[in-house]
Write an enzyme that holds these catalytic residues in place. Sequence first.
Site, PDB file in Angstrom:
ATOM      1  N   SER A  67      -9.765  -1.121   6.997  1.00 16.58           N
ATOM      2  CA  SER A  67      -9.004  -0.942   5.669  1.00 16.58           C
ATOM      3  C   SER A  67      -8.684  -2.175   5.046  1.00 16.58           C
ATOM      4  CB  SER A  67      -8.187   0.273   5.710  1.00 16.58           C
ATOM      5  OG  SER A  67      -9.115   1.460   5.731  1.00 16.58           O
TER       6      SER A  67
ATOM      7  N   SER B 295      -9.677   1.362   3.023  1.00 16.32           N
ATOM      8  CA  SER B 295      -8.623   2.185   2.095  1.00 16.32           C
ATOM      9  C   SER B 295      -7.796   1.477   1.384  1.00 16.32           C
ATOM     10  CB  SER B 295      -8.074   3.327   2.986  1.00 16.32           C
ATOM     11  OG  SER B 295      -7.271   2.481   3.959  1.00 16.32           O
TER      12      SER B 295
ATOM     13  N   LYS C 143       0.895  -1.169  -0.056  1.00 15.41           N
ATOM     14  CA  LYS C 143      -0.047   0.053  -0.002  1.00 15.41           C
ATOM     15  C   LYS C 143       1.074   1.332   0.032  1.00 15.41           C
ATOM     16  CE  LYS C 143      -3.827   1.895   2.697  1.00 15.41           C
ATOM     17  NZ  LYS C 143      -4.680   1.492   3.943  1.00 15.41           N
TER      18      LYS C 143
HETATM   19  N1  GLN Z   1     -12.925   3.390   6.443  1.00 13.76           N
HETATM   20  C1  GLN Z   1     -12.434   3.769   7.826  1.00 13.76           C
HETATM   21  C2  GLN Z   1     -12.034   5.107   7.790  1.00 13.76           C
HETATM   22  O1  GLN Z   1     -12.298   5.676   6.954  1.00 13.76           O
HETATM   23  C3  GLN Z   1     -11.255   3.087   8.085  1.00 13.76           C
HETATM   24  C4  GLN Z   1     -10.022   3.390   7.611  1.00 13.76           C
HETATM   25  C5  GLN Z   1      -8.925   2.684   7.800  1.00 13.76           C
HETATM   26  O2  GLN Z   1      -8.911   1.537   8.440  1.00 13.76           O
HETATM   27  N2  GLN Z   1      -7.491   3.090   7.500  1.00 13.76           N
HETATM   28  O3  GLN Z   1     -11.584   5.666   8.932  1.00 13.76           O
END
Ligand code: GLN
Length: 476
Positions: A178, A154, A79
């Site tokens: 994410s 994400s 990532k």
């Molecule tokens: N979707 C969640 C957020 O927007 C989790 C993001 C993540 O785990 N990095 O914060």
Amino acid sequence: MELRDLTIRTIAEGMRKKTFSAEEVVSAYCATIRRKDAGLHCYLEVFEEYALNEARRLDGSVDAFSDLPPLWGAPIAIKDNMLLEGMHASSASKVLEPYVASYDATAVSRLKKAGAIIIGRTNMDEFAMGSSTENSVCGPTKNPHDPARVPGGSSGGSAAAVAADLAVAALGSDTGGSIRQPASFCGVVGLKPTYGAVSRFGLMAMASSLDQIGPLAKNVDDARLLFDAIKGGDEYDATAVADAPRPDVAGERLRIGLPREYFGAGLDDDIKAVVMGAVKKLELLGHSVKEISLPMSEYALATYYIIMPAEVSANLARYDGIRYGHSAQNAETLFDVYAKSRAEGFGAETKRRVMLGTYILSHGYYDAYYLKAQKVRRRIQDDFRRAFEGVDCIVGPTSPTPAFAFGERTADPLKMYLADIYTVAVNLAGLPALSQNAGFVERGDSRLPVGIQTIAPWFGEERIFSIAGQLERELI
Ligand code: GLN
């Protein structure tokens, strides 16, 4: 051999038997990426030259090894919030567009040590904030199962790359879901390790008390190989622990808890049916299933959206136009440099969270919001602690819906946040959890993957791999 059939394990076996070389494997992946990635946009950059050089280096040294390390020759994507020395890393943000990493993240250097080849950096929501990869400054990634839909986020680029055979496996990061939610949307395996199981050194911090790096892979065995390669203590991250007391893998008959709160309103009926179908298989294997309650679940999302932005606002203060990346050109005073660099460099969702976090931590609101949220966080942990007195693991859906369409949730942040309703509590409690495919549902003409999530007590990854492996064998 088709890339679809390759796994980390079969690649290493092929190398051992000299069926193919690392160079051949990397070349095959690069060719597939060239053919398919323009349509999917999983990668922000493919390290083709670097990866081919690494592959040749491995091939050249192969005689020296009687026993090849477990990830030997495996092309792994990372990532874009993880550092590989000498390469760009941007967290899909304009603020870090010019940034080049000056060292390896610990997880990345451990992959390399285990023989993996880092093949490229994948798309993500800016600074890992989002559930759809639509918050990337470079444009979204498409879901390989239906290009009109999001891959989740994400870590959407990493999950989609694995699902589309553009990497054999990938690393993601999970702050509130994410890794697991995109794994669910793309039909792959994703593990969020116990907080402290994997070093965060070289991971761009989003919310430091929640962030964990973890694997995205095609099957449970590969996820485990990756986890074993990256886990452990690290002198550069005081929260990473080498030896924690681990719960035993537990006997053949596990007690599985289904939290009532994870199967209520908001969960799509057909998702529930698929998850319950998988649970039935676990029962047929001899495990016992009972309903449990995690009464604080209803506060998890609200608590997360207090604690996370508070930490985000502190962590992102370092992007000041001076120390890293983008610096505004037309600034007259120092304050101007800060304000303009940040205004130009951050996207809308990032700004929203920085403002929210700054407000939450400000004098007069700190007690009302931040302190209160920390107290609720403890109660959420207590919920799990109590639950694990009566069950060995907890199982439920990963996300209440399958992959949604582009634009469907971007106008309403709250709707987007709901995609993580079943994943954030795990981060607040620091627990390990894995999402794997449990089946498919139909939406229009598309057949979309559905994830099932298994949560274990702290440092219970082995128990998760055991049960997830059994389920995988039943579902294939
Ligand atoms: N979707 C969640 C957020 O927007 C989790 C993001 C993540 O785990 N990095 O914060």
